[in-house]
Design a protein around this motif. Structure first.
Motif, PDB file in Angstrom:
ATOM      1  N   LEU A 164       0.833  -1.194   0.000  1.00 17.21           N
ATOM      2  CA  LEU A 164       0.000   0.000   0.000  1.00 17.21           C
ATOM      3  C   LEU A 164       0.873   1.250   0.000  1.00 17.21           C
ATOM      4  O   LEU A 164       1.974   1.241   0.532  1.00 17.21           O
ATOM      5  N   ASP A 165       0.382   2.310  -0.625  1.00 15.33           N
ATOM      6  CA  ASP A 165       1.033   3.615  -0.530  1.00 15.33           C
ATOM      7  C   ASP A 165      -0.041   4.676  -0.764  1.00 15.33           C
ATOM      8  O   ASP A 165      -0.456   4.915  -1.895  1.00 15.33           O
ATOM      9  N   TYR A 166      -0.484   5.294   0.319  1.00 15.85           N
ATOM     10  CA  TYR A 166      -1.585   6.236   0.236  1.00 15.85           C
ATOM     11  C   TYR A 166      -1.152   7.646  -0.166  1.00 15.85           C
ATOM     12  O   TYR A 166      -1.956   8.573  -0.130  1.00 15.85           O
ATOM     13  N   LYS A 167       0.098   7.781  -0.556  1.00 12.03           N
ATOM     14  CA  LYS A 167       0.577   9.088  -1.021  1.00 12.03           C
ATOM     15  C   LYS A 167       1.136   9.047  -2.433  1.00 12.03           C
ATOM     16  O   LYS A 167       0.932   9.979  -3.209  1.00 12.03           O
ATOM     17  N   LYS A 168       1.844   7.946  -2.785  1.00  8.48           N
ATOM     18  CA  LYS A 168       2.585   7.955  -4.050  1.00  8.48           C
ATOM     19  C   LYS A 168       2.287   6.772  -4.968  1.00  8.48           C
ATOM     20  O   LYS A 168       3.084   6.466  -5.850  1.00  8.48           O
ATOM     21  N   MET A 169       1.175   6.094  -4.800  1.00  9.09           N
ATOM     22  CA  MET A 169       0.892   4.940  -5.648  1.00  9.09           C
ATOM     23  C   MET A 169       0.657   5.380  -7.101  1.00  9.09           C
ATOM     24  O   MET A 169      -0.067   6.333  -7.371  1.00  9.09           O
ATOM     25  N   THR A 170       1.314   4.669  -8.019  1.00 10.87           N
ATOM     26  CA  THR A 170       1.123   4.898  -9.451  1.00 10.87           C
ATOM     27  C   THR A 170       0.930   3.555 -10.147  1.00 10.87           C
ATOM     28  O   THR A 170       1.284   2.506  -9.603  1.00 10.87           O
ATOM     29  N   VAL A 171       0.394   3.605 -11.349  1.00 10.70           N
ATOM     30  CA  VAL A 171       0.195   2.381 -12.129  1.00 10.70           C
ATOM     31  C   VAL A 171       1.530   1.706 -12.387  1.00 10.70           C
ATOM     32  O   VAL A 171       1.697   0.499 -12.177  1.00 10.70           O
ATOM     33  N   PHE A 172       2.498   2.493 -12.821  1.00  7.92           N
ATOM     34  CA  PHE A 172       3.789   1.894 -13.152  1.00  7.92           C
ATOM     35  C   PHE A 172       4.468   1.288 -11.926  1.00  7.92           C
ATOM     36  O   PHE A 172       5.072   0.220 -12.011  1.00  7.92           O
ATOM     37  N   ARG A 173       4.374   1.969 -10.806  1.00  7.35           N
ATOM     38  CA  ARG A 173       5.027   1.448  -9.606  1.00  7.35           C
ATOM     39  C   ARG A 173       4.469   0.085  -9.222  1.00  7.35           C
ATOM     40  O   ARG A 173       5.204  -0.833  -8.854  1.00  7.35           O
ATOM     41  N   CYS A 174       3.171  -0.070  -9.316  1.00  2.00           N
ATOM     42  CA  CYS A 174       2.548  -1.357  -9.001  1.00  2.00           C
ATOM     43  C   CYS A 174       2.981  -2.411 -10.018  1.00  2.00           C
ATOM     44  O   CYS A 174       3.373  -3.519  -9.658  1.00  2.00           O
ATOM     45  N   GLN A 175       2.939  -2.058 -11.296  1.00  2.00           N
ATOM     46  CA  GLN A 175       3.347  -3.002 -12.346  1.00  2.00           C
ATOM     47  C   GLN A 175       4.791  -3.457 -12.139  1.00  2.00           C
ATOM     48  O   GLN A 175       5.109  -4.646 -12.232  1.00  2.00           O
ATOM     49  N   ASP A 176       5.647  -2.502 -11.837  1.00  2.00           N
ATOM     50  CA  ASP A 176       7.071  -2.815 -11.705  1.00  2.00           C
ATOM     51  C   ASP A 176       7.346  -3.732 -10.522  1.00  2.00           C
ATOM     52  O   ASP A 176       8.132  -4.672 -10.613  1.00  2.00           O
ATOM     53  N   ASN A 177       6.672  -3.466  -9.406  1.00  2.00           N
ATOM     54  CA  ASN A 177       6.867  -4.305  -8.225  1.00  2.00           C
ATOM     55  C   ASN A 177       6.396  -5.735  -8.474  1.00  2.00           C
ATOM     56  O   ASN A 177       7.037  -6.696  -8.043  1.00  2.00           O
ATOM     57  N   CYS A 178       5.274  -5.891  -9.159  1.00  2.00           N
ATOM     58  CA  CYS A 178       4.780  -7.242  -9.458  1.00  2.00           C
ATOM     59  C   CYS A 178       5.682  -7.939 -10.469  1.00  2.00           C
ATOM     60  O   CYS A 178       5.957  -9.140 -10.350  1.00  2.00           O
ATOM     61  N   ALA A 179       6.150  -7.195 -11.476  1.00  2.00           N
ATOM     62  CA  ALA A 179       7.012  -7.800 -12.492  1.00  2.00           C
ATOM     63  C   ALA A 179       8.337  -8.261 -11.909  1.00  2.00           C
ATOM     64  O   ALA A 179       8.852  -9.317 -12.276  1.00  2.00           O
ATOM     65  N   GLU A 180       8.911  -7.477 -10.987  1.00  2.00           N
ATOM     66  CA  GLU A 180      10.178  -7.853 -10.377  1.00  2.00           C
ATOM     67  C   GLU A 180      10.068  -9.161  -9.606  1.00  2.00           C
ATOM     68  O   GLU A 180      11.046  -9.878  -9.452  1.00  2.00           O
ATOM     69  N   ARG A 181       8.870  -9.460  -9.139  1.00  2.00           N
ATOM     70  CA  ARG A 181       8.652 -10.709  -8.396  1.00  2.00           C
ATOM     71  C   ARG A 181       8.133 -11.829  -9.291  1.00  2.00           C
ATOM     72  O   ARG A 181       7.804 -12.915  -8.812  1.00  2.00           O
ATOM     73  N   GLY A 182       8.052 -11.565 -10.586  1.00  2.00           N
ATOM     74  CA  GLY A 182       7.711 -12.613 -11.531  1.00  2.00           C
ATOM     75  C   GLY A 182       6.236 -12.884 -11.706  1.00  2.00           C
ATOM     76  O   GLY A 182       5.860 -13.899 -12.292  1.00  2.00           O
ATOM     77  N   TYR A 183       5.363 -12.007 -11.237  1.00  2.00           N
ATOM     78  CA  TYR A 183       3.928 -12.257 -11.358  1.00  2.00           C
ATOM     79  C   TYR A 183       3.417 -11.899 -12.749  1.00  2.00           C
ATOM     80  O   TYR A 183       3.985 -11.044 -13.443  1.00  2.00           O
ATOM     81  N   LEU A 184       2.323 -12.521 -13.112  1.00  2.00           N
ATOM     82  CA  LEU A 184       1.742 -12.325 -14.431  1.00  2.00           C
ATOM     83  C   LEU A 184       0.767 -11.151 -14.456  1.00  2.00           C
ATOM     84  O   LEU A 184       0.547 -10.533 -15.492  1.00  2.00           O
ATOM     85  N   TYR A 185       0.177 -10.839 -13.300  1.00  2.00           N
ATOM     86  CA  TYR A 185      -0.824  -9.767 -13.237  1.00  2.00           C
ATOM     87  C   TYR A 185      -0.510  -8.775 -12.112  1.00  2.00           C
ATOM     88  O   TYR A 185       0.036  -9.147 -11.070  1.00  2.00           O
ATOM     89  N   ALA A 186      -0.901  -7.519 -12.344  1.00  2.00           N
ATOM     90  CA  ALA A 186      -0.803  -6.460 -11.337  1.00  2.00           C
ATOM     91  C   ALA A 186      -2.150  -5.757 -11.273  1.00  2.00           C
ATOM     92  O   ALA A 186      -2.720  -5.408 -12.317  1.00  2.00           O
ATOM     93  N   GLY A 187      -2.665  -5.549 -10.061  1.00  2.00           N
ATOM     94  CA  GLY A 187      -3.953  -4.895  -9.909  1.00  2.00           C
ATOM     95  C   GLY A 187      -3.899  -3.776  -8.892  1.00  2.00           C
ATOM     96  O   GLY A 187      -3.235  -3.893  -7.859  1.00  2.00           O
ATOM     97  N   LEU A 188      -4.621  -2.679  -9.181  1.00  2.00           N
ATOM     98  CA  LEU A 188      -4.650  -1.524  -8.281  1.00  2.00           C
ATOM     99  C   LEU A 188      -6.059  -1.312  -7.761  1.00  2.00           C
ATOM    100  O   LEU A 188      -7.040  -1.424  -8.518  1.00  2.00           O
ATOM    101  N   GLU A 189      -6.149  -0.978  -6.468  1.00  2.00           N
ATOM    102  CA  GLU A 189      -7.443  -0.845  -5.805  1.00  2.00           C
ATOM    103  C   GLU A 189      -7.455   0.370  -4.883  1.00  2.00           C
ATOM    104  O   GLU A 189      -6.431   0.696  -4.268  1.00  2.00           O
TER     105      GLU A 189
END
Length: 580
Positions: A164-189
């Motif tokens: 979670l990041d209630y100040k600086k969450m971005t689409v790319f940041r979420c995508q990048d964190n999931c990709a670095e861990r090898g996941y196939l999907y990234a979702g933002l809520e």
């Protein structure tokens, strides 16, 4: 008779003389402080001259050292000095060397580009989530938006890691964190929550229900209350797919002798991926194979190599304990790699007897030399050496880094050198070649972001990138041409082939090194192929850094290298190198 008055300038000196004459200890203290200060000034000037000399002469310890591990920027000179002090050899100490384009060596450091040691800024170097575009338009090669989905706090749609990041969450940041861990999907809520997963386990809903702006970028949507904006990470196919801490390996046919191939097994009530992975982890096996209600554990061996993948549809049988998971069946197993380390390829040592036969592991910078060293060390059990010294690589476990390249204690020696004299010093060589478009960008990232970091947008858009391409693109070709011309015995290995067919290509390299092949070690290497030197596969520039002029030059160089390879009856460059 009048006494001559003391000169005005002599009075302060007389006072100082009387001061120290009364208390001699003060005089000796003053002398001691003076000598100490002088010594420090002398030492400082000595180190400063050493550093400047190294920079001017072009030491082999410059930031170009390798494409693999941590950066070697500003602290390079001092770490080199410490490393060199520890080396004691019968021969005369080698002079500092620098690898780089020959014309840059000849012209001296004043003609070389100025490489600033600036740090990588994750927050400013990327246009996070492609501002100005809606989530529906997001399909830029990094990730593809696939829709708005329901998310239940009791049963998550994406069940991997989350943050979670209630100040600086971005689409790319979420995508990048999931990709670095090898996941196939990234979702933002809810504008600030990021969830990762290898499978979507919930239904999709109307786009209007994902209506909350991202906290870190108001121009993009980051889901809604109990609603996920989900992206498929296109490039994560190059990395591993995960389920929590386990890596998804695929669907495989049941081995003929399952008891011998996978020695531990158990029937699990209400089977799920987690339960099987936990069982095999507890039993200290690196593979967990799900077969309906049965869980098998083991290591990859010649009886179960994981080389022949089956269609995943053959494994689509729901787990009894989790409807959204696939647990395979009696004929086709769903296989995951656990976090247990396969130790069959982890032992490494120096050669038992010094060898006079020197084998080079030669490549242009950015062509995967450090990664190849990692693979060779695991596959052979012997350390590799280096023509240079990189303290960060030594600290990462490359113990041959400290040895002099002529020591004869390492199985092969990394080098980026080119030129007749340097090449003829070796008795044989493995020549690594990589697509120049990829190699140039990889090396540019390494120079400005460290071994696994990234150059910032300021570097890509500034004067550094054009200057870099101008100097280094011709060297990509001349490096290969020189080794083909002057090398005594050369085995060409293309980075792309090694990545695609690791087992067979690495086996060929071990045979070339005149060592016995251990298939178990090679299978072990496949499970630990990335090491500590892999960049995230997701971070791509949002524009093409190559101008038409750059492409025209590089395409011509590719044709030149392709022709040279074919003249030696070798296969030409891989298809993806060729001009489009």
């Amino acid at each position: 008779m009048r006494v001559a008055r003391e000169p005005i300038m002599a009075r302060p000196l007389l006072k100082i003389h009387r001061y120290f004459h009364r208390k001699p200890i003060r005089f000796f203290s003053f002398i001691l402080l003076y000598l100490t200060a002088g010594s420090l000034v002398f030492l400082h000037s000595g180190f400063s001259s050493d550093t400047s000399t190294t920079g001017a002469s072009g030491s082999g310890r410059d930031p170009l050292i390798s494409e693999g591990g941590g950066g070697t920027g500003a602290g390079s000179s001092s770490s080199d000095a410490l490393g060199l002090l520890g080396r004691v050899f019968k021969e005369t100490r080698r002079t500092p060397r620098r690898f780089g384009p020959p014309w840059m060596k000849e012209n001296g450091a004043q003609d070389a580009p100025e490489w600033a040691g600036r740090g990588f800024d994750h927050t400013s170097s990327w246009s996070h989530g492609a501002k100005g575009r809606t989530t529906k338009e997001m399909d830029d090669g990094r990730a593809k938006y696939i829709g708005c989905y329901v998310d239940d706090t009791q049963k998550r749609a994406l069940r991997g890691v989350s943050f979670l990041d209630y100040k600086k969450m971005t689409v790319f940041r979420c995508q990048d964190n999931c990709a670095e861990r090898g996941y196939l999907y990234a979702g933002l809520e809810f504008g600030a929550e990021c969830y990762c997963g290898h499978k979507i386990q919930a239904p999709n809903v109307s786009e209007s229900e994902c209506n909350m702006e991202c906290k870190g970028e108001k121009s993009n949507i980051c889901g809604g209350p109990n609603r996920l904006s989900i992206y498929r990470l296109e490039l994560s196919q190059e990395s591993a797919r995960r389920y929590g801490s386990a890596i998804f390996k695929g669907c495989f046919k049941r081995p003929e002798n399952v008891t011998l191939a996978l020695p531990a097994s158990a029937v699990i009530k209400n089977m799920s991926v987690d339960k099987c992975v936990d069982l095999c982890t507890e039993k200290e096996f690196s593979l967990a194979a799900l077969a309906g209600e049965k869980c098998h554990c083991g290591f990859p061996t010649s009886l179960f190599t994981l080389h022949e993948h089956e269609d995943e549809e053959l494994c689509l049988q729901h787990c009894a304990g989790e409807d959204f998971e696939s647990c395979g069946n009696n004929d086709f197993f769903v296989v995951y790699q656990t976090q247990v380390q396969d130790n069959r390829c982890m032992d490494r040592r120096f050669l038992p007897t010094r060898s006079k036969h020197l084998v080079a592991l030669a490549s242009f910078p950015g062509a995967g030399n450090t990664w190849a060293r990692h693979l060779i060390e695991l596959a052979t059990g012997y350390y590799t050496g280096s023509y240079y010294f990189d303290g960060s690589l030594y600290n990462k476990g490359f113990k041959g880094e400290r040895d002099h390249w002529r020591s004869g204690r390492t199985i092969c020696i990394k080098t980026h050198e080119s030129g007749k004299k340097e090449i003829e010093a070796f008795d044989a060589s493995i020549l690594m070649i990589r697509n120049p478009y990829k190699a140039l960008m990889a090396e540019f990232n390494r120079k400005y972001g460290g071994h696994i970091g990234f150059a910032s947008q300021a570097h890509w858009r500034g004067k550094e990138w054009p200057e870099f391409v101008k100097n280094y693109a011709p060297w990509w070709a001349s490096h290969t041409l020189d080794w083909l011309k002057y090398g005594k015995k050369v085995q060409v290995v293309h980075f792309e082939d090694l990545k695609r067919e690791l087992f067979s290509e690495l086996k060929g390299m071990v045979i070339f090194l005149d060592l016995e092949v251990s298939e178990d070690r090679l299978l072990c290497v496949e499970g630990q192929k990335d090491g500590n030197f892999k960049r995230s596969g997701l971070r791509k520039l949002e524009y093409d850094p190559y101008t038409p002029e750059m492409r025209a030059t590089i395409d011509g160089l590719i044709k030149t290298v392709d022709t040279a390879l074919r003249k030696r009856n070798l296969s030409g460059v891989p298809e993806e190198y060729r001009p489009r």
